[in-house]
Write an enzyme that holds these catalytic residues in place. Structure first.
Site, mmCIF file in Angstrom:
data_model
loop_
_atom_site.group_PDB
_atom_site.id
_atom_site.type_symbol
_atom_site.label_atom_id
_atom_site.label_comp_id
_atom_site.label_asym_id
_atom_site.label_seq_id
_atom_site.Cartn_x
_atom_site.Cartn_y
_atom_site.Cartn_z
ATOM 1 C CD GLN A 79 5.267 -3.208 -4.477
ATOM 2 O OE1 GLN A 79 5.062 -2.909 -3.310
ATOM 3 N NE2 GLN A 79 5.716 -2.337 -5.357
ATOM 4 C CB VAL A 84 -3.268 -8.822 -7.196
ATOM 5 C CG1 VAL A 84 -2.451 -8.842 -5.910
ATOM 6 C CG2 VAL A 84 -4.325 -7.720 -7.137
ATOM 7 C CG HIS A 125 2.154 -7.750 -2.435
ATOM 8 N ND1 HIS A 125 2.114 -6.378 -2.473
ATOM 9 C CD2 HIS A 125 3.180 -8.056 -1.602
ATOM 10 C CE1 HIS A 125 3.075 -5.877 -1.711
ATOM 11 N NE2 HIS A 125 3.738 -6.880 -1.171
ATOM 12 C CG ASN A 140 5.763 7.563 -8.860
ATOM 13 O OD1 ASN A 140 4.893 8.419 -8.829
ATOM 14 N ND2 ASN A 140 5.717 6.473 -8.112
HETATM 15 P P1 OAD Z 1 0.500 3.003 -3.859
HETATM 16 O O1 OAD Z 1 -0.921 3.420 -3.998
HETATM 17 O O2 OAD Z 1 1.112 3.038 -2.517
HETATM 18 O O3 OAD Z 1 1.402 3.898 -4.816
HETATM 19 C C1 OAD Z 1 1.100 4.076 -6.163
HETATM 20 C C2 OAD Z 1 2.201 4.884 -6.795
HETATM 21 O O4 OAD Z 1 1.910 4.980 -8.183
HETATM 22 C C3 OAD Z 1 2.322 6.315 -6.269
HETATM 23 O O5 OAD Z 1 3.682 6.580 -5.966
HETATM 24 C C4 OAD Z 1 1.841 7.165 -7.430
HETATM 25 O O6 OAD Z 1 2.511 8.417 -7.502
HETATM 26 C C5 OAD Z 1 2.216 6.297 -8.600
HETATM 27 N N1 OAD Z 1 1.463 6.532 -9.851
HETATM 28 C C6 OAD Z 1 0.178 6.909 -10.023
HETATM 29 N N2 OAD Z 1 -0.133 6.970 -11.327
HETATM 30 C C7 OAD Z 1 0.980 6.617 -12.017
HETATM 31 C C8 OAD Z 1 1.306 6.470 -13.403
HETATM 32 N N3 OAD Z 1 0.402 6.692 -14.358
HETATM 33 N N4 OAD Z 1 2.560 6.104 -13.720
HETATM 34 C C9 OAD Z 1 3.493 5.861 -12.768
HETATM 35 N N5 OAD Z 1 3.248 5.972 -11.452
HETATM 36 C C10 OAD Z 1 2.007 6.343 -11.073
HETATM 37 O O7 OAD Z 1 0.594 1.558 -4.536
HETATM 38 P P2 OAD Z 1 1.779 0.489 -4.475
HETATM 39 O O8 OAD Z 1 3.093 1.126 -4.363
HETATM 40 O O9 OAD Z 1 1.544 -0.440 -5.592
HETATM 41 O O10 OAD Z 1 -0.144 -4.566 -1.079
HETATM 42 O O11 OAD Z 1 1.430 -0.218 -3.112
HETATM 43 C C11 OAD Z 1 2.204 -1.298 -2.678
HETATM 44 C C12 OAD Z 1 1.349 -2.292 -1.965
HETATM 45 O O12 OAD Z 1 0.519 -1.609 -1.008
HETATM 46 C C13 OAD Z 1 0.338 -3.011 -2.836
HETATM 47 O O13 OAD Z 1 0.874 -4.120 -3.529
HETATM 48 C C14 OAD Z 1 -0.679 -3.469 -1.830
HETATM 49 C C15 OAD Z 1 -0.766 -2.254 -0.937
HETATM 50 O O14 OAD Z 1 -1.054 -2.527 0.403
HETATM 51 C C16 OAD Z 1 -0.884 -5.679 -0.906
HETATM 52 O O15 OAD Z 1 -1.950 -5.823 -1.430
HETATM 53 C C17 OAD Z 1 -0.252 -6.704 -0.021
#
Ligand code: OAD
Length: 248
Positions: free
Chosen positions: A101, A103, A125, A218
């Protein structure tokens, strides 16, 4: 780190005919790129909320394009972290679909620097490092050096990064690829994603309904933890290198 769970994850990966990687911003967090949600997340910055919406491109295109330019230049300065490199090594020799997901292009950089090849990393995305015309959708081979000064050769429309903004549909090809992989995967690696953004977040459940084992890496619980078979609470930059060592 729980050694038993690491070993279990490595065994599942080793035995898998096909692996699907479902990655989110946590994978790039240790490179210094903030995740989206949480206290210091991108969404605590009002500019992100403003310009990540498709309306901004229509209503204030110059400001939106200048912001995209700033974001791309900023993200271009980051380096892959040990999680990206380990994932590249794990995937390079295996039948593996990577659906991210994110970019950024840190995974692509990691593959390149490890001297490994991967046929396509699917950006669910979109990517800040690809561009297209906002009017006729024509993709550009190379993104412009300056978004604010670029226009489409075909129709004169504005050139924008090929990312999915709020209010827009996902690009079709990466989503179909991820869905296809979900039908055949034996293992899904859930890496650094909250799993709350749809439709991308349907992919892990789809894979599970077709018999895949889900491995979540995670530091925090997520919407996907409940359906995961192995949950490793740790950072991808620390856990993936451990798994890679067990597989070597
Ligand atoms: P989130 O900010 O929702 O979640 C990030 C996740 O990464 C959380 O579950 C954290 O616990 C975890 N995390 C943080 N540090 C970490 C590490 N060092 N190792 C492993 N995990 C870690 O971000 P996404 O899930 O990427 O969409 O969000 C999904 C989508 O929401 C994105 O692609 C974006 C956003 O709206 C668009 O831009 C369309």
């Amino acid at each position: 780190m729980d050694k038993r769970k690491l070993k279990r994850a490595a065994e599942l990966i080793d035995r898998a005919g096909h692996i699907l990687v479902f990655a989110g911003s946590g994978l790039s967090a240790e490179s210094g790129i903030p995740t989206f949600r949480g206290e210091d997340g991108m969404y605590s910055n009002p500019d992100v909320l403003r310009y990540a919406h498709a309306d901004a491109l229509r209503e204030e295109p110059e400001a939106a394009l200048a912001w995209f330019q700033k974001m791309r230049d900023m993200i271009d300065d980051y380096e892959p972290n040990p999680g990206h490199y380990a994932l590249a090594r794990i995937c390079a020799e295996r039948d593996c679909t990577i659906a991210t997901q994110n970019v950024d292009r840190l995974l692509e950089s990691a593959f390149l620097r490890e001297g490994l090849t991967k046929e396509g990393i699917w950006h669910l995305h979109g990517s800040l490092f690809r561009s297209r015309c906002d009017v006729c959708d024509e993709p550009l081979e190379e993104p412009p050096t300056d978004y604010t000064a670029a226009e489409c050769d075909e129709c004169g429309g504005i050139i924008r990064p090929d990312v999915t903004l709020f209010g827009e549909m996902l690009p079709e090809a990466p989503y179909l690829r991820a869905q296809g992989a979900a039908h055949v995967a034996d293992v899904v690696l859930l890496l650094g994603t909250s799993g709350i953004v749809y439709p991308a977040a349907t992919i892990p459940g789809l894979a599970r309904s077709h018999g895949a084992k889900l491995i979540e890496i995670n530091p925090n619980p997520t919407e996907l933890s409940e359906i995961a078979d192995v949950v490793i609470r740790g950072k991808t930059g620390e856990v993936l290198p451990e798994i890679d060592r067990l597989l070597a």
